[in-house]
Design a protein around this motif. Structure first.
Motif, PDB file in Angstrom:
ATOM      1  N   VAL A 137      20.710  -6.767 -63.751  1.00 35.56           N
ATOM      2  CA  VAL A 137      19.403  -6.960 -63.122  1.00 35.56           C
ATOM      3  C   VAL A 137      18.735  -5.609 -62.883  1.00 35.56           C
ATOM      4  CG1 VAL A 137      18.280  -7.747 -61.001  1.00 35.56           C
ATOM      5  CG2 VAL A 137      20.133  -9.073 -61.994  1.00 35.56           C
ATOM      6  N   LYS A 138      17.460  -5.525 -63.206  1.00 36.13           N
ATOM      7  CA  LYS A 138      16.687  -4.310 -62.954  1.00 36.13           C
ATOM      8  C   LYS A 138      15.967  -4.457 -61.613  1.00 36.13           C
ATOM      9  CE  LYS A 138      15.830  -3.382 -67.850  1.00 36.13           C
ATOM     10  NZ  LYS A 138      16.923  -4.158 -68.339  1.00 36.13           N
ATOM     11  N   LYS A 139      16.059  -3.442 -60.807  1.00 35.49           N
ATOM     12  CA  LYS A 139      15.419  -3.443 -59.493  1.00 35.49           C
ATOM     13  C   LYS A 139      14.409  -2.310 -59.397  1.00 35.49           C
ATOM     14  CE  LYS A 139      17.620  -6.622 -57.150  1.00 35.49           C
ATOM     15  NZ  LYS A 139      17.011  -7.614 -56.322  1.00 35.49           N
ATOM     16  N   ASP A 140      13.244  -2.615 -58.886  1.00 36.18           N
ATOM     17  CA  ASP A 140      12.233  -1.612 -58.624  1.00 36.18           C
ATOM     18  C   ASP A 140      12.425  -1.164 -57.175  1.00 36.18           C
ATOM     19  OD1 ASP A 140      10.054   0.058 -58.688  1.00 36.18           O
ATOM     20  OD2 ASP A 140       8.597  -1.558 -58.407  1.00 36.18           O
ATOM     21  N   CYS A 141      13.359  -0.244 -56.979  1.00 38.39           N
ATOM     22  CA  CYS A 141      13.714   0.138 -55.602  1.00 38.39           C
ATOM     23  C   CYS A 141      13.698   1.648 -55.394  1.00 38.39           C
ATOM     24  CB  CYS A 141      15.081  -0.441 -55.247  1.00 38.39           C
ATOM     25  SG  CYS A 141      16.407   0.120 -56.314  1.00 38.39           S
ATOM     26  N   ILE A 142      13.062   2.376 -56.286  1.00 37.40           N
ATOM     27  CA  ILE A 142      12.992   3.827 -56.120  1.00 37.40           C
ATOM     28  C   ILE A 142      12.083   4.149 -54.940  1.00 37.40           C
ATOM     29  CG2 ILE A 142      12.242   6.003 -57.162  1.00 37.40           C
ATOM     30  CD1 ILE A 142      13.067   4.908 -59.855  1.00 37.40           C
ATOM     31  N   SER A 143      12.586   4.950 -54.031  1.00 39.19           N
ATOM     32  CA  SER A 143      11.846   5.332 -52.835  1.00 39.19           C
ATOM     33  C   SER A 143      10.842   6.432 -53.142  1.00 39.19           C
ATOM     34  CB  SER A 143      12.837   5.832 -51.780  1.00 39.19           C
ATOM     35  OG  SER A 143      12.162   6.475 -50.728  1.00 39.19           O
ATOM     36  N   HIS A 144       9.839   6.526 -52.303  1.00 42.60           N
ATOM     37  CA  HIS A 144       8.864   7.609 -52.426  1.00 42.60           C
ATOM     38  C   HIS A 144       9.501   8.963 -52.094  1.00 42.60           C
ATOM     39  CE1 HIS A 144       8.758   6.586 -48.148  1.00 42.60           C
ATOM     40  NE2 HIS A 144       8.334   7.817 -47.943  1.00 42.60           N
ATOM     41  N   GLU A 145      10.723   8.962 -51.512  1.00 45.29           N
ATOM     42  CA  GLU A 145      11.427  10.198 -51.167  1.00 45.29           C
ATOM     43  C   GLU A 145      12.206  10.771 -52.350  1.00 45.29           C
ATOM     44  OE1 GLU A 145      13.881   9.555 -47.724  1.00 45.29           O
ATOM     45  OE2 GLU A 145      12.237   8.636 -46.610  1.00 45.29           O
ATOM     46  N   ASP A 192       9.215  17.508 -65.579  1.00 46.49           N
ATOM     47  CA  ASP A 192       9.052  16.663 -66.771  1.00 46.49           C
ATOM     48  C   ASP A 192       9.133  15.174 -66.467  1.00 46.49           C
ATOM     49  OD1 ASP A 192      11.745  16.242 -66.307  1.00 46.49           O
ATOM     50  OD2 ASP A 192      12.388  16.785 -68.332  1.00 46.49           O
ATOM     51  N   GLY A 193       9.308  14.796 -65.203  1.00 46.98           N
ATOM     52  CA  GLY A 193       9.347  13.387 -64.818  1.00 46.98           C
ATOM     53  C   GLY A 193      10.741  12.830 -64.657  1.00 46.98           C
ATOM     54  N   GLY A 194      11.761  13.588 -65.009  1.00 50.11           N
ATOM     55  CA  GLY A 194      13.146  13.152 -64.809  1.00 50.11           C
ATOM     56  C   GLY A 194      13.492  13.163 -63.326  1.00 50.11           C
ATOM     57  N   ILE A 195      14.434  12.352 -62.937  1.00 48.73           N
ATOM     58  CA  ILE A 195      14.799  12.268 -61.519  1.00 48.73           C
ATOM     59  C   ILE A 195      15.801  13.358 -61.170  1.00 48.73           C
ATOM     60  CG2 ILE A 195      15.979  10.848 -59.801  1.00 48.73           C
ATOM     61  CD1 ILE A 195      14.663   8.412 -61.029  1.00 48.73           C
ATOM     62  N   LYS A 196      15.451  14.158 -60.170  1.00 48.42           N
ATOM     63  CA  LYS A 196      16.312  15.233 -59.683  1.00 48.42           C
ATOM     64  C   LYS A 196      17.298  14.681 -58.652  1.00 48.42           C
ATOM     65  CE  LYS A 196      15.826  19.868 -57.758  1.00 48.42           C
ATOM     66  NZ  LYS A 196      14.847  20.865 -57.332  1.00 48.42           N
ATOM     67  N   GLU A 197      16.787  13.915 -57.694  1.00 49.60           N
ATOM     68  CA  GLU A 197      17.632  13.251 -56.694  1.00 49.60           C
ATOM     69  C   GLU A 197      17.086  11.847 -56.475  1.00 49.60           C
ATOM     70  OE1 GLU A 197      19.314  13.599 -52.131  1.00 49.60           O
ATOM     71  OE2 GLU A 197      17.443  14.592 -52.642  1.00 49.60           O
ATOM     72  N   LEU A 198      17.915  10.863 -56.812  1.00 50.40           N
ATOM     73  CA  LEU A 198      17.522   9.464 -56.645  1.00 50.40           C
ATOM     74  C   LEU A 198      17.667   9.061 -55.184  1.00 50.40           C
ATOM     75  CD1 LEU A 198      16.758   6.676 -57.874  1.00 50.40           C
ATOM     76  CD2 LEU A 198      19.214   6.286 -58.174  1.00 50.40           C
ATOM     77  N   VAL A 199      16.623   8.447 -54.660  1.00 49.37           N
ATOM     78  CA  VAL A 199      16.649   7.862 -53.317  1.00 49.37           C
ATOM     79  C   VAL A 199      16.152   6.431 -53.487  1.00 49.37           C
ATOM     80  CG1 VAL A 199      15.790   8.009 -50.950  1.00 49.37           C
ATOM     81  CG2 VAL A 199      16.089  10.108 -52.289  1.00 49.37           C
ATOM     82  N   ILE A 200      16.921   5.482 -52.952  1.00 49.96           N
ATOM     83  CA  ILE A 200      16.511   4.085 -53.099  1.00 49.96           C
ATOM     84  C   ILE A 200      16.101   3.493 -51.755  1.00 49.96           C
ATOM     85  CG2 ILE A 200      17.873   3.680 -55.175  1.00 49.96           C
ATOM     86  CD1 ILE A 200      19.933   2.243 -53.532  1.00 49.96           C
TER      87      ILE A 200
END
Length: 165
Positions: A94-102, A108-116
């Motif tokens: 399942v794909k979740k749209d849960c990426i936090s604004h933090e 380049d748009g890659g994620i440095k630190e994922l916060v959910i």
């Protein structure tokens, strides 16, 4: 609840290397054949990130105990030169749209630190978080502890930061 990113352990120097398979993102069937190259003393890992999420039989059985809405397609890895075959499983989660604004990003748009955002995760134990450039397989603490209690090979876990309230 705590969450972890599930990664393929890149410190293992001689894993099997899946070559071209006849699948793409929209491919659906009951089984797939994929050619692999076994180097000398090649290691069959329990989790592969590339070309897609691929798990061993044992890891599949464990993950199914925690999440009943996982989809799996059998893939038979064949080393033509050595005449060996092993069954693995392409995992569809399942794909979740849960990426936090933090969440922190590279230029380049890659994620440095994922916060959910834990409010958007609901009760899922295993899910995918899709960023702009990459996707992450995320598991909860219960699944992570179960994985660590077993002799799985080729798995790394990284804790995911939760959005502050």
């Amino acid at each position: 609840m705590e969450y972890f990113i599930l990664w393929q352990d890149l410190s293992i120097l001689n894993p099997i290397i899946p070559l071209k398979t006849d699948l793409d993102e929209n491919f659906v069937c009951s089984s797939v054949f994929g050619e692999v190259v076994e180097k000398e003393n090649a290691v069959y890992l329990d989790y592969l990130d590339k070309p897609r999420r691929i798990v061993s039989d044992d890891l599949k059985a464990l993950l199914m105990k925690y999440e009943d809405n996982l989809g799996f397609t059998a893939i038979v890895f064949t080393d033509v030169k050595k005449g060996t075959q092993r069954v693995y499983w392409l995992m569809d989660i399942v794909k979740k749209d849960c990426i936090s604004h933090e969440t922190a990003y590279y230029p380049d748009g890659g994620i440095k630190e994922l916060v959910i955002d834990p409010k958007k995760v609901e009760l899922d134990c295993i899910f995918e978080v899709a960023g702009q450039k990459e996707a992450f397989t995320v598991i909860n603490l219960d699944v992570a502890e179960s994985i660590l209690r077993r002799p799985f090979l080729g798995i790394q876990l990284q804790r995911v930061r939760l959005e502050s309230k």
